[in-house]
Design a protein around this motif. Structure first.
Motif, PDB file in Angstrom:
ATOM      1  N   SER A 269       0.833  -1.202   0.000  1.00  0.00           N
ATOM      2  CA  SER A 269       0.000   0.000   0.000  1.00  0.00           C
ATOM      3  C   SER A 269       0.863   1.246   0.000  1.00  0.00           C
ATOM      4  O   SER A 269       2.005   1.227   0.469  1.00  0.00           O
ATOM      5  N   PHE A 270       0.307   2.335  -0.522  1.00  0.00           N
ATOM      6  CA  PHE A 270       1.014   3.608  -0.515  1.00  0.00           C
ATOM      7  C   PHE A 270       1.094   4.174   0.912  1.00  0.00           C
ATOM      8  O   PHE A 270       2.080   4.814   1.282  1.00  0.00           O
ATOM      9  N   THR A 271       0.048   3.936   1.695  1.00  0.00           N
ATOM     10  CA  THR A 271       0.027   4.451   3.065  1.00  0.00           C
ATOM     11  C   THR A 271       1.143   3.842   3.905  1.00  0.00           C
ATOM     12  O   THR A 271       1.903   4.545   4.576  1.00  0.00           O
ATOM     13  N   ALA A 272       1.272   2.502   3.858  1.00  0.00           N
ATOM     14  CA  ALA A 272       2.313   1.829   4.633  1.00  0.00           C
ATOM     15  C   ALA A 272       3.699   2.204   4.127  1.00  0.00           C
ATOM     16  O   ALA A 272       4.635   2.383   4.914  1.00  0.00           O
TER      17      ALA A 272
ATOM     18  N   ALA B 254       2.353  -7.650  22.890  1.00  0.00           N
ATOM     19  CA  ALA B 254       2.194  -9.087  23.111  1.00  0.00           C
ATOM     20  C   ALA B 254       2.137  -9.846  21.787  1.00  0.00           C
ATOM     21  O   ALA B 254       2.535 -11.005  21.703  1.00  0.00           O
ATOM     22  N   ALA B 255       1.643  -9.189  20.728  1.00  0.00           N
ATOM     23  CA  ALA B 255       1.568  -9.829  19.418  1.00  0.00           C
ATOM     24  C   ALA B 255       2.918  -9.755  18.720  1.00  0.00           C
ATOM     25  O   ALA B 255       3.720  -8.865  18.982  1.00  0.00           O
ATOM     26  N   GLN B 256       3.174 -10.693  17.816  1.00  0.00           N
ATOM     27  CA  GLN B 256       4.417 -10.665  17.067  1.00  0.00           C
ATOM     28  C   GLN B 256       4.413  -9.487  16.104  1.00  0.00           C
ATOM     29  O   GLN B 256       3.488  -9.313  15.315  1.00  0.00           O
ATOM     30  N   SER B 257       5.456  -8.665  16.179  1.00  0.00           N
ATOM     31  CA  SER B 257       5.556  -7.509  15.307  1.00  0.00           C
ATOM     32  C   SER B 257       5.843  -7.964  13.871  1.00  0.00           C
ATOM     33  O   SER B 257       6.571  -8.922  13.635  1.00  0.00           O
ATOM     34  N   LYS B 258       5.253  -7.255  12.904  1.00  0.00           N
ATOM     35  CA  LYS B 258       5.511  -7.521  11.494  1.00  0.00           C
ATOM     36  C   LYS B 258       6.673  -6.644  11.041  1.00  0.00           C
ATOM     37  O   LYS B 258       6.538  -5.431  10.935  1.00  0.00           O
ATOM     38  N   LEU B 259       7.791  -7.277  10.753  1.00  0.00           N
ATOM     39  CA  LEU B 259       9.025  -6.538  10.553  1.00  0.00           C
ATOM     40  C   LEU B 259       8.927  -5.526   9.414  1.00  0.00           C
ATOM     41  O   LEU B 259       9.235  -4.350   9.595  1.00  0.00           O
ATOM     42  N   VAL B 260       8.503  -5.981   8.240  1.00  0.00           N
ATOM     43  CA  VAL B 260       8.463  -5.089   7.080  1.00  0.00           C
ATOM     44  C   VAL B 260       7.360  -4.058   7.235  1.00  0.00           C
ATOM     45  O   VAL B 260       7.571  -2.861   7.031  1.00  0.00           O
ATOM     46  N   ASP B 261       6.166  -4.511   7.621  1.00  0.00           N
ATOM     47  CA  ASP B 261       5.023  -3.602   7.721  1.00  0.00           C
ATOM     48  C   ASP B 261       5.270  -2.498   8.743  1.00  0.00           C
ATOM     49  O   ASP B 261       4.824  -1.362   8.561  1.00  0.00           O
ATOM     50  N   GLU B 262       5.954  -2.819   9.831  1.00  0.00           N
ATOM     51  CA  GLU B 262       6.177  -1.840  10.892  1.00  0.00           C
ATOM     52  C   GLU B 262       7.547  -1.167  10.803  1.00  0.00           C
ATOM     53  O   GLU B 262       7.917  -0.397  11.682  1.00  0.00           O
ATOM     54  N   GLY B 263       8.278  -1.453   9.730  1.00  0.00           N
ATOM     55  CA  GLY B 263       9.554  -0.787   9.519  1.00  0.00           C
ATOM     56  C   GLY B 263      10.587  -1.089  10.584  1.00  0.00           C
ATOM     57  O   GLY B 263      11.391  -0.232  10.946  1.00  0.00           O
ATOM     58  N   LEU B 264      10.590  -2.332  11.096  1.00  0.00           N
ATOM     59  CA  LEU B 264      11.513  -2.699  12.164  1.00  0.00           C
ATOM     60  C   LEU B 264      12.870  -3.110  11.605  1.00  0.00           C
ATOM     61  O   LEU B 264      12.955  -3.786  10.575  1.00  0.00           O
ATOM     62  N   ASP B 265      13.922  -2.710  12.297  1.00  0.00           N
ATOM     63  CA  ASP B 265      15.260  -3.164  11.939  1.00  0.00           C
ATOM     64  C   ASP B 265      15.515  -4.573  12.461  1.00  0.00           C
ATOM     65  O   ASP B 265      16.262  -5.339  11.854  1.00  0.00           O
ATOM     66  N   LEU B 266      14.920  -4.899  13.594  1.00  0.00           N
ATOM     67  CA  LEU B 266      14.985  -6.255  14.128  1.00  0.00           C
ATOM     68  C   LEU B 266      13.836  -6.441  15.103  1.00  0.00           C
ATOM     69  O   LEU B 266      13.238  -5.471  15.567  1.00  0.00           O
TER      70      LEU B 266
END
Length: 296
Positions: free
Chosen positions: A18-21, A129-141
């Motif tokens: 998506s463009f928003t994400a 508590a939920a597993q973070s979505k690495l790409v969707d949330e822009g996480l480095d790790l």
């Protein structure tokens, strides 16, 4: 640099869907991302994305172009990381995802010394508590506590986590002790909804069906419910070590084997392991080992 900027925007749209994400990942306005990608299509003379009111997906040409662009971006990130390794000073912002209670007990204490050693570095900590979505949330790790992480992730095992069953002494005094896993069905149980430990508990090689008097999706609430005497709780040992030592909780069925998971540092496969990520994971792994949770 304008064509490369257009490529990066296009790659992030494909990865996030998506463009928003993509705009959130790039810290740009959604309209700017859309205009950048459209300008790229105009320069190439090729439609790269199929757009609808509900979704966006790459065309056949877009898929091939995406593969090339991603390699270019990865090469650029690799060049940047190599340049960073020439200097001991880490800088920028490191975005980390982790389980909520684990973050407060282990990651935050580790950050004190880590940030003191690297004052030019800033941290974004996403604790949930939920597993973070690495790409969707822009996480480095992200830190995952699971039996085995997904195959599509780059993984380093840095610790271990064992489930134990506990209860408040007052609850056991009223409800009675239990000597076998089968007796779980006669007790009030507290379930943790994000994991399998809700209606089915695994202990002693058996799977026992229970009917929780309370289901919670938050780790600290699980601990609090056990301390309040609501019933038995299946919890990570590291979550209640202090309460066990203080006598506020008692472990039951300790002679029966319970599952052990790994504590993993995971990274997206399409993102380079930067010096800041490597340094933080090394720091956290040392801290876990010093506190008895090392990977072994």
């Amino acid at each position: 640099m304008e064509p490369f900027a257009g490529m990066e925007a296009f790659v992030r749209v494909v990865e996030t869907g998506s463009f928003t994400a993509a705009a959130e990942r790039l810290q740009m306005a959604k309209s700017s991302v859309s205009e950048t990608v459209r300008a790229l299509e105009e320069r190439l003379g090729v439609r790269l994305l199929d757009r609808t009111t509900r979704s966006v997906r790459p065309t056949e040409a877009g898929l091939k172009f995406y593969a090339r662009c991603r390699r270019l971006i990865e090469d650029a990130e690799a060049a940047r990381a190599e340049a960073q390794t020439l200097s001991e000073a880490l800088s920028g912002r490191l975005r980390i995802g982790a389980p909520d209670a684990f973050a407060s007990r282990f990651i935050v204490p580790s950050l004190a010394g880590f940030l003191k050693s690297h004052p030019a570095l800033a941290i974004d900590l996403v604790a949930t508590a939920a597993q973070s979505k690495l790409v969707d949330e822009g996480l480095d790790l992200a830190i995952r506590i699971v039996a085995a992480p997904h195959d599509n992730l780059v993984v380093r095992r840095i610790g271990k986590s064992r489930i134990i069953i506990v209860a408040a002494p007052a609850y056991l005094a009223a409800a009675g002790d239990l000597n076998t896993p089968q007796e779980l069905v006669n007790h009030s149980c507290i379930g943790f909804s994000p994991l399998p430990w809700r209606e089915t508990w695994s202990i002693g090689g058996e799977t026992i069906s229970v009917e929780p008097v309370l289901l919670t999706n938050e780790t600290e609430s699980l601990r609090a419910a056990a301390l309040a005497g609501l019933g038995l709780a299946a919890v990570p040992e590291w979550l209640v070590g202090d309460a066990l030592a203080a006598g506020a909780l008692t472990q039951v069925l300790a002679d029966y084997e319970t599952p052990e998971s790994g504590v993993f540092a995971v990274y997206p496969t399409n993102r380079l392991l930067t010096p800041s990520v490597r340094s933080f994971v090394d720091c956290l792994a040392r801290d876990l080992k010093s506190r008895g949770l090392g990977a072994g």
